[in-house]
Structures are given as structure tokens and as C-alpha cells.
Scaffold this active site. Structure first.
Site, mmCIF file in Angstrom:
data_model
loop_
_atom_site.group_PDB
_atom_site.id
_atom_site.type_symbol
_atom_site.label_atom_id
_atom_site.label_comp_id
_atom_site.label_asym_id
_atom_site.label_seq_id
_atom_site.Cartn_x
_atom_site.Cartn_y
_atom_site.Cartn_z
ATOM 1 N N HIS A 1 0.830 -1.202 0.000
ATOM 2 C CA HIS A 1 0.000 0.000 0.000
ATOM 3 C C HIS A 1 0.864 1.252 0.000
ATOM 4 C CE1 HIS A 1 -2.236 3.282 2.016
ATOM 5 N NE2 HIS A 1 -3.220 2.855 1.249
ATOM 6 N N CYS B 1 -5.084 0.127 -15.647
ATOM 7 C CA CYS B 1 -4.923 1.177 -14.633
ATOM 8 C C CYS B 1 -4.220 0.683 -13.376
ATOM 9 C CB CYS B 1 -6.279 1.777 -14.265
ATOM 10 S SG CYS B 1 -7.415 0.595 -13.534
#
Length: 876
Positions: A453, A828
């Protein structure tokens, strides 16, 4: 006929790099264009591959061919191994198909023994040179072939220097060197149990195999992993007649570049030492002189070097890094290779060489490694400043950051509001840290990989990030961390180098990147060739503007959940989650809607006239609530929203999932709670209508995430069209509705989805997880060894797994285009900024790729290179 395993230099050429290695191919080429190259031969990379394939054994044919090559070498040089008048000495060097400077082993002066050293002393009339060469050979052979720690030889040398009150190696006289040779041989016998080998053929065979073994040493393996060099290429071995730069003050050695490797200036650049061997220049024992000073010492040699510099660039059409030796004022070329250079230098050299008509515009574009452009796009540490590294993690997001340490997102925001620059240090980050990450100048985590993350979000923000620093012991409650006995507390200043993974105590000066005119020129050329459109992943107007300035042609992903974590909105989001009925949820969502309108207005305004893909809320709802153990945060929510702590805990427990990435998220949220998506759609069309009053053209593309069944898409796309009609946007706002392809089932039914959807976008992070059966957050434990063992060529979260995930993508494009030839298909995920993945996307016929703002130029260049390579394949 038996396979040819050994090539004399004149038998090869520069096109044979995969067989002869870069060094061998270039030595062959320099020989053939008439440069003064000492004679020699190359043992091929195939021998290295067979050596490992056969458990460290060679074919008998190798020794036969090698002995034939030695006879030819002896004939050409007029010297022989072990000869009493003219002894042959050779160097034994590695040479892989890709340049791996310093990663493998070299042995110089091979062929010396107790008799030959006396012959060499007499022949050269320089006993000091002969015994200096012998002590060097014993050291190298002992270190490289027999694994005797080099420091043991150096300690013996230091003893003699101390006894004789001298400091420099060059001050050792012949008697000291003779004593040193005896001590080195005694050390060799003590460490190995055998006398130092006296037979040059035995020396050569052992040295050859040691070089092959060095292909799999730790530093070579790490270098290949970092530079994406395949483990199965192998190295060649080059055996070359020795020439000596340490024969006195009329001899020397040096390293030079045909252009400045730091800034690209078209100026001869290099260093040399008189009375030295090549290792002395690199080791830094003596301070070398600039190559231009050679003009004063040996003007003829200098002029010859300048002429060779010009010949090399004409022959190789690239900046060269070459080694040379001067023996009794005669110049010899030992090797040449394409020189390593900074990104700034690479861009300037490519543009200059096109303007000098040395290379074509296509070659100029192909000349730059796209990933190196990172160096131009982020702040960097001042290269003149030397610093000490505390520890090293993964270089998750490039750039440089200097700031005060804070240990949670709230403190990061508060400190920044007071005017401080901070580095957010976490065990690992979560979506809840987004605001603190945005506030910080850099992020450091003890856990997590290159696609964690922290890494993904930091790259999206253009923030410097070092992740996976496992030498750090965190104490988040105590607001400190410990590393190698050093305690770093809240408020202490540290510096991060996101390009290397270095963590440094204290402040290191940083310099701003300069995007030169050459950079702009190169990007303009790239755009002339590429077919893929390049979009960006951006969640704020600021990021959108950065990306547009870097040449983005739209937004390929707006992650709306990041907007929800803002401190002004999180309260309403939590209120919505804790609501017990639809009416209460809608009331809470009504508080968020004006913020969403404002968000989309800002992004539409920046991207005026360019498409903007907006993904509907994707993460599971539990991510917006604290964890059960975070009692303080739960109590704060209780006071703020008027819910009993017990109710909040019950809600957290009810939302708990064993595998949230496969759970209640994406389109599943919108199916069960359509009011969430309805609010977002209203906000999009309201914003689009609002900005159109200012003559701004909004082109929203509404993306439904995690679709696996066409019925999910049908239900949710109807909501979009209904609200467009209700808001009066039908016919006024040009919008599209599409789907993400993240679930393998969606890829398999792409043809069915293409009948309904107006665009598709691969979410390759999730698609990789679900196709490979990996958890992105947990796979870091085993993926690195998997790559080292060759199970995967590269980490599939960093570069598309073309064999598996890529096959699904290829089938998706084919199936969708059979139904709708004009359908727009993009990507993406983080892979959109990986040059290898961009090339793959071009090759399977996709429409666009989307990446973080700071990787837009990288994607533009990679897309151009893919198009050029494809065109050249067609021409062939």
C-alpha cells in the site's frame, strides 16, 4: 563437427554478444577495425550454461579447443607459457551479454610462477615490476579461485609497510616484494593445504572455472535481479595477453569515456595512473590524473587515444567506456562497452547524437532506458554530499526526502499544519493513513514490498518511499524505532533515498530535478512514434495537473475511496456505515455529496477536454472503521456520532472478512447498497454540468469495479443512465460507462461484457492476485525467492506475468474486439508505469495505459519504443 566453444578475437564480431558476451564481442570488433588490442580468445556463454547444467563438469572438447587457442595465441604473440626467454602471461576476465561492472571476477598476470618471475625480471630489466606482478597474481588467485579472504593478504602487506615505515604500495622495493611473495605463498599453503600452483595450464583451468562460478555469486545474482538480467544467460570468459602498465614511469593504465557520463557533454572524460595496473585506478589507492594531463606526458599516446575515441563512437554509435594500458609508451585497448550514464546524460547524448547524424531519431528514442527517467522526475540528494547509511530497505518510490519523524497519520497532518516537514514512519500503512501520507514528504515502513500500500500510494503521489526495512524494530506507541542500536524518536530528523532504499540519520541536502530542453525534445520525438494513449491515475486536481504537465492524455483511474478518508468526510462515511436503514444512510451520504461534487469539479477543470475514468467505491467498508483493538479511536467515534461503543464494535465484527480482497467490495457494495453509487453518480453529473457553464468540457467515464457477471454490470449501468437523465446530463455531457477487468471470470466472458460496456480497464493488481492465487500483501514472503529460482522471471506485481495473466489479457482484448472493434481497452494497475508491461500492452493491441503522474513520461517513452520495435520487426 563438434560445437565451437572457443573463438579467437578475430573470429567474432559485435553482433555475437549473446554467445561471446559483451566484452568478448567488443574485443573481437575492436580487433577487426584495427585498434591496438592485445591478442586473445573467448570461451562462450554456452560453456557456462553447460557447466551449470552438468553439475560443474566440462565437456572434454573444451580443453581440446582451449589448448588449440593457446597454441594460436603463443604463435601470434611470439611468447609461450613457462618459456625461459619470452614467457606468456594472460588476464582471465568475465563478460556477460549485459554489462555487469564489478559483479564477477578477474585474474591478472596468470602464468607467473617461481621460475617465470625471474625470467620476467631479467627480460624487462625491472625486477620490481616482476615481483609486484607476482604478488598481485597470488592475491587474486588466492581470493578468486581459492576463496582466501583478501584482507589476509593485505594485512601481510601492511605489516611489511609498517616495519619499513612506508605508506604507499609504490614505495615497496624489490626486496620487500620478494619477501611479500614468500609470505603470500606461505599463507596460500596454510589456507589451502597445497603449494601455490606452478603450471600455467592448471592455473588457467582453475581461473576459468572460478570466473564461471562467479556468475552465481551473491552480488552478481542481486545485480541481475535489480537490472532484470536473466539468470540463464551465463558469462563468457576472455583470455587475453597481458600488457603491463606497471613497468615503470613510461607505462600506465586508465579508464575513459567518449563523453561525460554524468552530464552527457561531448567532451573526452577519463582518468589514468602511471606505473600502475587497472585495479589501482578503480581501488582508489592513488589519486588518478585527468586524461587530458596525458597530453603533457605522452602527446603521441594522447593523440592516438583521441583518434580511438572518435573511431569507437563511429563504430558503436553510442558513448563508450573503455580501458587502456600504456606499456613502454605503446597504447593498448583492453575493452570497450556502452558506458553507464545518468538519465540526464543519456537524454543529452541521444539528442546530440541524432543532431550529429550518428544515429536516427528512432535510435535516439530507443537509446534511453525508460525507467531511468525517474532520476529526472523526483528530487534527488546532492550527489556531491557523502552520507552514512543507517539501513537499507526497498526503493519503493524514487526521490529524496528529509524531515522529522512522526509515527501516525494524524501527527503527520498536525505537524505539517505547523509548518514542519515530516517523514511518516509506520510498521505498515493502510488506506486510513492516506492523509498523513499526503502530508509527509516521505514514507518509511518496516514491512511491505514494492507493491505494498505504501509503495503504490507513494508512487501515485510522487512521494519518496522506502518500504520493507526489516532491520527496524518499531515501537509505534512509544513513538520511536530502533535500528542497529540507534534509537530514532519522534521529531528526530532522518533522510530517505527512495531511489536506493537508503535510510540516513540527519539531514542530506537535496536538489530539484531539472527537465532540460533535451528532455522535452526526446518526449516530442517519442510522441511521434507511439500508438498507445497515456493516461494517469490521479485522485486530486494537483496530481491531475502534474500528470497533464507531463503529457497525460486523460485520467485512467480516479480512486474515489481516497477522497472519503479526508478528515472533513470520514465522519459522514462512518455515519453512513453505522446507519441502520436506507433513509439514515442517504442522510449521511447527502453530507458527503457536496464534497464529491467539489472533487470532480476540480479534476474536470484540470483535465478540460480529456477523458476521466472514475471508479466507483471499491474497498470493503471495514477499511473506514478502526480495528477492534483500537479502543481509543472507537471511543472517539462513539462520542462524535452518538453511537454506543458496543454498537460500533458489533458493526466492525459484522464487517470482518477472512479474505476481504475477495469479499464484500466493488460492485457488490453497489448491488446491496445502491444509494452509495447513486450519490457518486449524482456528484459526477452535477460537477460535469457545473463546469460546462464555464466552457470546460468534462468527459466522465464511469467505471464499475470487480464485475464478474454481466448481470452485475447491467444492473449498475442502468443506475448511471437513469441518473444522467434525471440530472439533465443526457445529450449534454458526453459520458461512457465501462467495467474493470479484475476477476478472471470477467476476462473469460469479455465478449459478453463487450456487448454492453463502452470501455474496459484491466485492474492488473487484483487480476494478478486472483489469477496467480497470491495475496499481494503476503506474497512478499516468497516472491523474491521465486524470482531468484527462476519460477517467475520478475515479480508479477511489478511486471505483468505475460505467460499467465498476460494470456488472459490477450484473450480479453481478442474476445472484446471481435464483438466491438472500437471498444477502448486500457490498464490502470501499477503495471501501467512498468516499461516491460507497457510494451506488452502495445503488442496485444490495447488502447491506453494509465500510471501514476510521475511515471507518465516513462510510459510515453516505453510506448514509443514498443511501436518502433514492432515496426522494425515488420520490416525484417
Amino acid at each position: 563437427m563438434s560445437e565451437k566453444l572457443v573463438y579467437m578475437f578475430e573470429e567474432g564480431n559485435k553482433t555475437m554478444k549473446m554467445l561471446l558476451g559483451g566484452k568478448g564481442a567488443n574485443l573481437a570488433d575492436m580487433t577487426n577495425i584495427g585498434l591496438p588490442v592485445p591478442y586473445g580468445f573467448t570461451i562462450t556463454t554456452d560453456v557456462c550454461k553447460n557447466y551449470y547444467g552438468n553439475g560443474g563438469e566440462h565437456s572434454p572438447e573444451l580443453d581440446i579447443q582451449m589448448m588449440n587457442a593457446i597454441k594460436k595465441l603463443e604463435s601470434k604473440t611470439g611468447k609461450k607459457f613457462n618459456d625461459s626467454k619470452k614467457p606468456l602471461l594472460v588476464s582471465v576476465r568475465s563478460g556477460a551479454p549485459a554489462s555487469m561492472p564489478g559483479m564477477m571476477d578477474t585474474i591478472l598476470n596468470l602464468g607467473l610462477n617461481d621460475i617465470v618471475v625471474e625470467t620476467l625480471a631479467k627480460e624487462s630489466n625491472n625486477p620490481r615490476f616482476a615481483f609486484d606482478s607476482y604478488r598481485r597474481f597470488i592475491t587474486m588467485f588466492g581470493d578468486v579461485v581459492m576463496n582466501i579472504t583478501r584482507i589476509k593478504f593485505e594485512d601481510l602487506m601492511d605489516e611489511i609497510k609498517t616495519i619499513n615505515k612506508i605508506k604507499l604500495d609504490t614505495e615497496l622495493d624489490v626486496e620487500m616484494l620478494k619477501e611479500l611473495v614468500l609470505k603470500f605463498k606461505s599463507l596460500y599453503k596454510k589456507e589451502t593445504g597445497e603449494d601455490f600452483p606452478q603450471d600455467p595450464i592448471e592455473q588457467l583451468k582453475r581461473a576459468r572455472d572460478a570466473v564461471f562460478k562467479s556468475w552465481m555469486n551473491d552480488r552478481a545474482i542481486i545485480y541481475r535481479r535489480l537490472n532484470n538480467v536473466p539468470n540463464d544467460w551465463g558469462t563468457a570468459v576472455n583470455v587475453q595477453e597481458m600488457v603491463f602498465g606497471n613497468m615503470g614511469e613510461d607505462s600506465g593504465t586508465g579508464v575513459a569515456f567518449t563523453r561525460n557520463p554524468s552530464n552527457g557533454e561531448n567532451k573526452f572524460y577519463g582518468e589514468f595512473l602511471m606505473n600502475a595496473q587497472g585495479e589501482d585506478v578503480v581501488a582508489g589507492i592513488r589519486t588518478p590524473k585527468h586524461v587530458e594531463e596525458l597530453k603533457k606526458i605522452f602527446p603521441k599516446v594522447y593523440d592516438e587515444l583521441v583518434e580511438i575515441r572518435s573511431k569507437l563512437e563511429s563504430a558503436y554509435k553510442d558513448m563508450q567506456d573503455f580501458e587502456f594500458t600504456i606499456e613502454h609508451e605503446k597504447l593498448y585497448m583492453l575493452q570497450t562497452r556502452n558506458g553507464k550514464r545518468t538519465a540526464t546524460a543519456a537524454v543529452k547524448i541521444a539528442v546530440d547524437m541524432f543532431e550529429e547524424k550518428l544515429i536516427s531519431k528512432e535510435d535516439a528514442v530507443l537509446r534511453i532506458e525508460p525507467s531511468t527517467l525517474d532520476q529526472l522526475l523526483h528530487k534527488q540528494f546532492d550527489p556531491k554530499f557523502k552520507y552514512d547509511v543507517l539501513t537499507e530497505g526497498l526503493p519503493a518510490s524514487p526521490g529524496a526526502a528529509v524531515g522529522k519523524v512522526v509515527f501516525n497519520a494524524l501527527d503527520a497532518k498536525m505537524w505539517v499544519e505547523k509548518g514542519e516537514k515530516v517523514i511518516l514512519v509506520r510498521l505498515e500503512t493502510s488506506p486510513e493513513d492516506i492523509e498523513g501520507m499526503h502530508s509527509a514528504v516521505g514514507i518509511l515502513t518496516a514491512r511491505g514490498g514494492m507493491t505494498s500500500h505504501a509503495a503504490v500510494v507513494a508512487r501515485g503521489m510522487g512521494k519518496c518511499c522506502v518500504s520493507g526495512c526489516d532491520e527496524i524494530t518499531m515501537d509505534e506507541k512509544g513513538k520511536k524505532f530502533t535500528c542497529k542500536g540507534t534509537v530514532v524518536k519522534e521529531g528526530d530528523i532522518i533522510s530517505l533515498n527512495g531511489s536506493t532504499g537508503h535510510v540516513i540519520i540527519g539531514s542530506v541536502p537535496v536538489v530539484e530535478p531539472t527537465l532540460s530542453g533535451d528532455f522535452a525534445t526526446l518526449m516530442k520525438w517519442a510522441d511521434e512514434f507511439r500508438l498507445l494513449k497515456i493516461r494517469t491515475n490521479a485522485d486530486t486536481p494537483k496530481d491531475a495537473k502534474i500528470a497533464r504537465d507531463f503529457g497525460a492524455e486523460g485520467i485512467g483511474l480516479v480512486r474515489t475511496e481516497h477522497m472519503f478518508f479526508d478528515s472533513n468526510r470520514i465522519k459522514a462515511v462512518r455515519e453512513m456505515i453505522l446507519s441502520k436503514n436506507v433513509e439514515d444512510r442517504k442522510k449521511a451520504l447527502a453530507k458527503i455529496e457536496p464534497f464529491q461534487v467539489e472533487d470532480f469539479e476540480g479534476i474536470f477543470s484540470v483535465m478540460d477536454g480529456l477523458p476521466v475514468i472514475i471508479r466507483m467505491l471499491d474497498p470493503p467498508l471495514h477499511e473506514f472503521l478502526p480495528k477492534i483493538e483500537q479502543e481509543k479511536e472507537i471511543q472517539e467515534i462513539s462520542k462524535e456520532l452518538g453511537y454506543d461503543s458496543k454498537e460500533i464494535i458489533e458493526k466492525i465484527e459484522s464487517l470482518h472478512e477472512f479474505n476481504p480482497m475477495l469479499g464484500f467490495r466493488g460492485c457488490r457494495l453497489a448491488i446491496i447498497y445502491p444509494e452509495i453509487m447513486e450519490m457518486q453518480i449524482r456528484a459526477i453529473f452535477t460537477a460535469a454540468m457545473n463546469v460546462s457553464k464555464n466552457k470546460i468540457k468534462a468527459l466522465p467515464e464511469i467505471e464499475i469495479p470487480l464485475v464478474g457477471n454481466v448481470k452485475e454490470y447491467e444492473i449498475l449501468s442502468k443506475i448511471v443512465h437513469r441518473i444522467a437523465l434525471e440530472k439533465g446530463a443526457k445529450g449534454k455531457i458526453h459520458y461512457k460507462v465501462g467495467t474493470m477487468i479484475e476477476v478472471p471470470r470477467a476476462a473469460l466472458i469479455a465478449g459478453i461484457l463487450a456487448e454492453k460496456a463502452e470501455f474496459m480497464s484491466f485492474g492488473t493488481n487484483d487480476l494478478t492476485q486472483m489469477t496467480c492465487g497470491f495475496s499481494r500483501d503476503d506474497a512478499a514472503k516468497f516472491l523474491a525467492p521465486y524470482v531468484e529460482k527462476g519460477i517467475y522471471a520478475m515479480d508479477p506485481f511489478q511486471s505483468i506475468d505475460q505467460e499467465g495473466v498476460g494470456l488472459l489479457m490477450k484473450q480479453t482484448v481478442k474476445s472484446a474486439r471481435e464483438i466491438n472493434p472500437e471498444i477502448d481497452i486500457g490498464i490502470c494497475g501499477e503495471h501501467g508505469g512498468d516499461p516491460t508491461s507497457v510494451e506488452f500492452c502495445h503488442n496485444i493491441g490495447m488502447s491506453n495505459v494509465s500510471c501514476s503522474p510521475y511515471r507518465v513520461p516513462i510510459a510515453r517513452l516505453a510506448a514509443a519504443q514498443a511501436a518502433i520495435k514492432n515496426n522494425r520487426k515488420k520490416d525484417d
